[in-house]
Design an enzyme around this catalytic site. Structure first.
Site, PDB file in Angstrom:
ATOM      1  CB  CYS A  56      -4.044 -15.885 -14.502  1.00  0.00           C
ATOM      2  SG  CYS A  56      -3.819 -14.581 -15.740  1.00  0.00           S
ATOM      3  CG  HIS A 162      -4.629 -18.059 -18.429  1.00  0.00           C
ATOM      4  ND1 HIS A 162      -5.268 -17.498 -17.342  1.00  0.00           N
ATOM      5  CD2 HIS A 162      -4.351 -19.352 -18.078  1.00  0.00           C
ATOM      6  CE1 HIS A 162      -5.380 -18.407 -16.385  1.00  0.00           C
ATOM      7  NE2 HIS A 162      -4.825 -19.534 -16.807  1.00  0.00           N
ATOM      8  CG  ASP A 180      -5.836 -22.986 -16.437  1.00  0.00           C
ATOM      9  OD1 ASP A 180      -5.841 -21.943 -15.751  1.00  0.00           O
ATOM     10  OD2 ASP A 180      -6.323 -23.057 -17.580  1.00  0.00           O
TER      11      ASP A 180
END
Length: 502
Positions: A56, A162, A180
């Site tokens: 991520c 994250h 995201d």
């Protein structure tokens, strides 16, 4: 039986509002009307899905770097220069990131290494009001972007740590749009900024540090036009330690009387494989249909490299380095390798690497061999001659012609095939590479010199204030790289988020 696996997750709402929902669309339109979605268009143009469950951070950073149009200076696949997760391995091996993810500090380090301007804040060194101000600032323009490091569980989502970019802000509802990068899991969504702050104001158990956010923007000039430091070779740790830690102690302990003695003291103990640490940036291309002409972009990049090379060779320090290395009885002659300094030999290696990259097989075990090189100087329409080294690269039964464009510091109209002529001086070589490396050392490196007059003389030679702007930028970029590598070597990237001080 095959495992069924997981197909997406239902986005917990509240607190999040899905971007594609009626409410999400309404928030989007209102934010556009209020001028706080300006960064969205660049980001959405380069929106990507992380290619590994723990990528991520890498996906967020490559997405932002591409949105800012920062040139990585090296090929991704085929002829294309483009940021991809696989290229972000400066501060942490990709296998480690794949297994454990990446910390906030190391992602900040990666952004610096990629040439971006970075401001990073942990929540214990900032406030929610400052965070809101930065989100509003970046959402109102397309020249900076915010990456947030947060704990998903605070948003009632599955998972823990994250990273994702913030793609806009709704002032009326005080909500941020999270793009995201785990798109296989959750779609883009709006979240209350207060809850996002709470999710960032959380301790990462792997580092013991708070999470936070970073602002990433373009530098005012692309870094590393001609030189760059590399940590690809395992020897980089020892070389960085020698330059940053040992050289200052060496100069403090030695009774040096003049510039030549200062340089001799440094070069005598310089690891012989220093060439694996500092490299000059070569440009290679596949010659199509026998066409040897250069595009305007190629000419511009080559002219910039040549100007940096010229400016290095016009420094007072270069003259001292060249004099020392030219002495027949110099203890530093071993720093010049005839093979490494020979242009056809350099070109043969570069053309082979270029053929692999342009074929999309940079990680392949296939053997590429450059059978012949030919140094040529092209001149068209009265323009300055351009040095090009052509190579015939063979891979099995496949044969192709590659060109390496060479930044040249002097005119030479000759042509030599087979590598029989020595081309030292036509391209970046030990003299100027060592000069650039010395210029990039921190100013305090020289403070241990006891002789006051000598200290003043060396400070005058290495001062960036005395350099032309282009060379000054090049040297300061190398110095920032050195500082970053030192932080990596000492494992301090998570404690010290500040930009490397030039």
């Amino acid at each position: 039986m095959a495992m069924a696996g997981l197909y997406r997750r239902i986005l917990p709402s509240p607190p999040a509002v899905e971007f594609a929902s009626l409410q999400g669309k309404q928030l989007f339109l209102e934010a556009i009307h209020n001028g706080t979605m300006e960064n969205f268009y660049r980001l959405i143009s380069y929106f990507q899905t992380q290619s590994e469950p723990a990528y991520c951070g890498l996906a967020s950073l490559s997405m932002v770097l591409n949105a800012l149009a920062i040139d990585p200076g090296r090929k991704w696949k085929g002829p294309w220069r483009w940021f991809d997760e696989s290229m972000l391995d400066c501060c942490e091996p990709l296998e480690t990131v794949k297994a454990r993810g990446i910390s906030f500090g190391k992602l900040v380090c990666l952004a610096h290494c990629a040439g971006a301007k970075v401001e990073a804040f942990r929540t214990n060194h900032s406030t929610i009001d400052e965070f809101r101000k930065y989100v509003m600032r970046c959402s109102s323009s397309d020249d900076c972007h915010v990456i947030s490091s947060y704990d998903r569980s605070v948003l009632k989502q599955t998972g823990t740590g994250h990273f994702s970019p913030i793609g806009g802000y709704h002032a009326g509802n005080d909500m941020a749009l999270i793009l995201d990068v785990a798109r296989f899991k959750y779609p883009p969504h709006w979240v209350p900024l207060k809850i996002l702050w709470d999710a960032m104001n959380n301790v990462d158990l792997s580092t013991g540090q708070r999470r936070g956010f970073m602002l990433i923007s373009r530098p005012h000039m692309e870094p590393g036009q001609l030189y760059t430091l590399s940590c690809k070779h395992e020897s980089w740790v020892g070389i960085a330690k020698y330059l940053m830690d040992d050289v200052p102690l060496l100069l403090k302990s030695e009774e040096v009387k003049d510039i030549q003695e200062v340089l001799s003291a440094i070069f005598m103990s310089l690891p012989s494989n220093f060439g694996q640490f500092i490299k000059w940036v070569a440009e290679v291309r596949r010659r199509e249909d026998g066409d040897q002409s250069l595009s305007p972009e190629e000419k511009a990049r080559l002219a910039l490299k040549e100007e940096v090379l010229r400016q290095v060779q016009e420094t007072g320090l270069f003259k001292h380095v060249a004099e020392l290395l030219s002495l027949a009885n110099s203890c530093c002659r071993n720093l010049i390798s005839g093979h490494e300094e020979n242009l056809p030999n350099i070109a043969a290696s570069v053309c082979c690497q270029g053929a692999q990259i342009l074929s999309g097989k940079s990680a392949s075990s296939e053997i590429y061999c450059c059978q012949e090189t030919c140094v040529k100087c092209l001149k068209a329409n009265g323009e300055k001659p351009v040095t090009v080294v052509s190579g015939t690269v063979v891979n099995g039964e496949t044969e192709e012609w590659m060109d390496m464009l060479v930044p040249s510091s002097r005119k030479n109209s000759g042509c030599s095939c087979g590598g029989s002529i020595n081309h030292i001086g036509m391209h970046p070589a030990s003299n100027d590479v060592l000069t650039a490396l010395l210029l990039s050392l921190p100013p305090e490196t020289w403070s241990g010199i006891k002789e006051e007059k000598l200290l003043k003389e060396i400070n005058n030679l290495v001062s960036t204030n005395n350099l032309p702007t282009l060379l000054q930028e090049e040297v300061l970029h190398l110095r920032r790289q050195l500082q970053l590598l030192k932080k990596c070597q000492e494992d301090r990237v998570d404690e010290d988020l500040g930009a490397p001080f030039p």
